[in-house]
Design a protein around this motif. Structure first.
Motif, mmCIF file in Angstrom:
data_model
loop_
_atom_site.group_PDB
_atom_site.id
_atom_site.type_symbol
_atom_site.label_atom_id
_atom_site.label_comp_id
_atom_site.label_asym_id
_atom_site.label_seq_id
_atom_site.Cartn_x
_atom_site.Cartn_y
_atom_site.Cartn_z
ATOM 1 N N ALA A 66 68.992 35.750 38.823
ATOM 2 C CA ALA A 66 69.649 36.463 37.735
ATOM 3 C C ALA A 66 71.119 36.066 37.637
ATOM 4 O O ALA A 66 71.765 35.824 38.655
ATOM 5 C CB ALA A 66 69.539 37.969 37.954
ATOM 6 N N PRO A 67 71.668 36.000 36.421
ATOM 7 C CA PRO A 67 73.099 35.745 36.265
ATOM 8 C C PRO A 67 73.914 36.934 36.759
ATOM 9 O O PRO A 67 73.413 38.051 36.856
ATOM 10 C CB PRO A 67 73.257 35.553 34.754
ATOM 11 C CG PRO A 67 72.100 36.276 34.155
ATOM 12 C CD PRO A 67 70.982 36.165 35.139
ATOM 13 N N SER A 68 75.159 36.685 37.060
ATOM 14 C CA SER A 68 76.046 37.750 37.540
ATOM 15 C C SER A 68 76.985 38.172 36.410
ATOM 16 O O SER A 68 77.603 37.331 35.750
ATOM 17 C CB SER A 68 76.860 37.237 38.735
ATOM 18 O OG SER A 68 77.741 38.228 39.195
ATOM 19 N N PHE A 69 77.088 39.478 36.183
ATOM 20 C CA PHE A 69 77.936 39.988 35.104
ATOM 21 C C PHE A 69 78.144 41.479 35.310
ATOM 22 O O PHE A 69 77.480 42.110 36.133
ATOM 23 C CB PHE A 69 77.293 39.726 33.730
ATOM 24 C CG PHE A 69 75.871 40.216 33.636
ATOM 25 C CD1 PHE A 69 75.575 41.531 33.320
ATOM 26 C CD2 PHE A 69 74.811 39.353 33.882
ATOM 27 C CE1 PHE A 69 74.268 41.989 33.248
ATOM 28 C CE2 PHE A 69 73.503 39.788 33.807
ATOM 29 C CZ PHE A 69 73.231 41.114 33.492
ATOM 30 N N PHE A 70 79.083 42.036 34.531
ATOM 31 C CA PHE A 70 79.348 43.470 34.565
ATOM 32 C C PHE A 70 78.972 44.075 33.215
ATOM 33 O O PHE A 70 79.138 43.445 32.175
ATOM 34 C CB PHE A 70 80.826 43.752 34.858
ATOM 35 C CG PHE A 70 81.253 43.332 36.240
ATOM 36 C CD1 PHE A 70 81.006 44.150 37.336
ATOM 37 C CD2 PHE A 70 81.898 42.119 36.444
ATOM 38 C CE1 PHE A 70 81.390 43.771 38.606
ATOM 39 C CE2 PHE A 70 82.287 41.724 37.713
ATOM 40 C CZ PHE A 70 82.029 42.559 38.796
ATOM 41 N N VAL A 71 78.477 45.297 33.269
ATOM 42 C CA VAL A 71 78.138 46.025 32.043
ATOM 43 C C VAL A 71 78.863 47.363 32.077
ATOM 44 O O VAL A 71 78.694 48.142 33.022
ATOM 45 C CB VAL A 71 76.616 46.276 31.923
ATOM 46 C CG1 VAL A 71 76.283 46.763 30.514
ATOM 47 C CG2 VAL A 71 75.824 45.037 32.264
ATOM 48 N N ASP A 72 79.659 47.636 31.065
ATOM 49 C CA ASP A 72 80.388 48.897 31.004
ATOM 50 C C ASP A 72 79.474 50.033 30.547
ATOM 51 O O ASP A 72 78.475 49.791 29.855
ATOM 52 C CB ASP A 72 81.566 48.776 30.026
ATOM 53 C CG ASP A 72 82.641 47.827 30.530
ATOM 54 O OD1 ASP A 72 82.859 47.787 31.763
ATOM 55 O OD2 ASP A 72 83.244 47.132 29.691
ATOM 56 N N PRO A 73 79.806 51.267 30.897
ATOM 57 C CA PRO A 73 79.029 52.406 30.383
ATOM 58 C C PRO A 73 79.008 52.385 28.852
ATOM 59 O O PRO A 73 80.042 52.175 28.207
ATOM 60 C CB PRO A 73 79.800 53.624 30.907
ATOM 61 C CG PRO A 73 80.494 53.122 32.134
ATOM 62 C CD PRO A 73 80.870 51.701 31.827
ATOM 63 N N GLY A 74 77.842 52.558 28.270
ATOM 64 C CA GLY A 74 77.714 52.537 26.821
ATOM 65 C C GLY A 74 77.636 51.150 26.210
ATOM 66 O O GLY A 74 77.501 51.009 25.000
ATOM 67 N N GLU A 75 77.679 50.115 27.061
ATOM 68 C CA GLU A 75 77.622 48.735 26.549
ATOM 69 C C GLU A 75 76.189 48.193 26.653
ATOM 70 O O GLU A 75 75.467 48.481 27.599
ATOM 71 C CB GLU A 75 78.562 47.822 27.335
ATOM 72 C CG GLU A 75 78.601 46.392 26.798
ATOM 73 C CD GLU A 75 79.459 45.438 27.616
ATOM 74 O OE1 GLU A 75 79.763 44.345 27.101
ATOM 75 O OE2 GLU A 75 79.808 45.770 28.754
ATOM 76 N N VAL A 76 75.824 47.392 25.666
ATOM 77 C CA VAL A 76 74.545 46.682 25.681
ATOM 78 C C VAL A 76 74.853 45.191 25.752
ATOM 79 O O VAL A 76 75.636 44.673 24.954
ATOM 80 C CB VAL A 76 73.727 46.975 24.410
ATOM 81 C CG1 VAL A 76 72.390 46.228 24.459
ATOM 82 C CG2 VAL A 76 73.495 48.469 24.237
ATOM 83 N N VAL A 77 74.256 44.503 26.722
ATOM 84 C CA VAL A 77 74.428 43.051 26.840
ATOM 85 C C VAL A 77 73.062 42.384 26.699
ATOM 86 O O VAL A 77 72.022 43.022 26.856
ATOM 87 C CB VAL A 77 75.093 42.650 28.178
ATOM 88 C CG1 VAL A 77 76.482 43.270 28.284
ATOM 89 C CG2 VAL A 77 74.219 43.041 29.369
ATOM 90 N N LEU A 78 73.087 41.085 26.428
ATOM 91 C CA LEU A 78 71.853 40.366 26.100
ATOM 92 C C LEU A 78 71.676 39.120 26.956
ATOM 93 O O LEU A 78 72.602 38.318 27.114
ATOM 94 C CB LEU A 78 71.882 39.960 24.622
ATOM 95 C CG LEU A 78 70.728 39.083 24.110
ATOM 96 C CD1 LEU A 78 69.416 39.864 24.105
ATOM 97 C CD2 LEU A 78 71.049 38.552 22.707
ATOM 98 N N ILE A 79 70.482 38.968 27.515
ATOM 99 C CA ILE A 79 70.059 37.674 28.049
ATOM 100 C C ILE A 79 69.243 37.035 26.941
ATOM 101 O O ILE A 79 68.141 37.494 26.619
ATOM 102 C CB ILE A 79 69.253 37.837 29.347
ATOM 103 C CG1 ILE A 79 70.185 38.371 30.443
ATOM 104 C CG2 ILE A 79 68.630 36.505 29.763
ATOM 105 C CD1 ILE A 79 69.524 38.615 31.773
ATOM 106 N N GLU A 80 69.814 36.022 26.319
ATOM 107 C CA GLU A 80 69.241 35.465 25.097
ATOM 108 C C GLU A 80 67.943 34.712 25.362
ATOM 109 O O GLU A 80 67.708 34.196 26.451
ATOM 110 C CB GLU A 80 70.250 34.529 24.419
ATOM 111 C CG GLU A 80 70.588 33.305 25.240
ATOM 112 C CD GLU A 80 71.608 32.400 24.569
ATOM 113 O OE1 GLU A 80 71.951 32.660 23.398
ATOM 114 O OE2 GLU A 80 72.049 31.430 25.203
ATOM 115 N N GLY A 81 67.104 34.667 24.324
ATOM 116 C CA GLY A 81 65.854 33.935 24.413
ATOM 117 C C GLY A 81 66.078 32.437 24.325
ATOM 118 O O GLY A 81 67.152 31.963 23.950
#
Length: 246
Positions: A66-81
């Motif tokens: 898995a890639p390493s990243f941070f997600v803030d509360p209320g944030e939506v992030v995407l692992i693109e297709g």
């Protein structure tokens, strides 16, 4: 982190609509969310066009990491297709999928959109999942696949004993059509304990949201507002069902 896999071996049943809007509604509710597009058609990637991209599905699966990243509360992030994501029965694909999705962390929820097949890729996703949700279209040929959905869930549950089946969600429902109303009643009778008590209708508001890559609650039209209220009611049920299993 709770992982929900949206799966059905039939195409065109509204999986991407359900996956994208669940992710957006979770974000609005203050949860941090990772949305993963495992479908080579990349529909989820298009439907979440304004979302921060934190990884690529093919790279993640091939590396089994898995890639390493941070997600803030209320944030939506995407692992693109990726159009080259493999759809096969290869054990290497299954193992890479399990390793990659198991390695994802740092968010409250992970929502996984899958291709319309129960390939090694989809089985791998389900082996890492806490919940499975299956949108169904209320047309005869689409309903033929319901038994396949339930069979796949039982097979996965033999290995992933903790997975829960959230249910069959009527999707792209056209209440004007008598045959679809009758089919809904038939499904309710046959699968009364498995049918989600909400339906996602075939509304222009959802199409507009996906075309613009935004949540349906940001679509300003009357259809958008109707769709937002409808999906909001389903989302309230969804959250309650998830919390009930904790």
């Amino acid at each position: 982190m709770k992982t929900i896999v949206i799966a059905n071996n039939k195409g065109g049943v509204g999986k991407t609509t359900v996956a994208s809007q669940i992710a957006f509604y979770l974000g609005r509710a203050g949860y941090s969310v990772i949305a993963v597009d495992l479908d080579g058609q990349r529909n989820l990637t298009s439907a979440m066009g304004g979302t921060r991209v934190v990884g690529n599905a093919l790279q993640m699966l091939e590396g089994g990491e898995a890639p390493s990243f941070f997600v803030d509360p209320g944030e939506v992030v995407l692992i693109e297709g990726d159009r080259d994501v493999p759809v096969s029965s290869d054990d290497t694909v299954l193992q890479g999928t399990v390793a990659a999705l198991d390695g994802l962390e740092g968010a409250d929820f992970c929502i996984v959109d899958t291709p319309p097949t129960f390939s090694a890729l989809v089985y791998g996703a389900l082996l890492t999942a806490d919940f499975m949700l299956s949108p169904i279209e209320l047309k005869r040929f689409s309903l033929d696949g319901v038994e396949g959905v339930l069979k796949a869930f039982v097979q996965v549950q033999e290995i992933n004993e903790g997975i829960q089946f959230l249910g069959l969600l009527p999707s792209r429902f056209d209440a004007v059509k008598k045959n679809e109303r009758e089919t809904l009643l038939a499904v309710a009778e046959s699968y009364s304990n498995l049918l989600v008590p909400h339906a996602i209708r075939n509304r222009v508001g959802y199409e507009a949201a996906e075309a613009e890559g935004i949540p349906v609650f940001e679509v300003p039209t009357a259809s958008g507002k109707e769709a937002a209220a409808e999906f909001g009611a389903f989302f309230d049920w969804f959250i309650e069902a998830i919390e009930k299993e904790e």
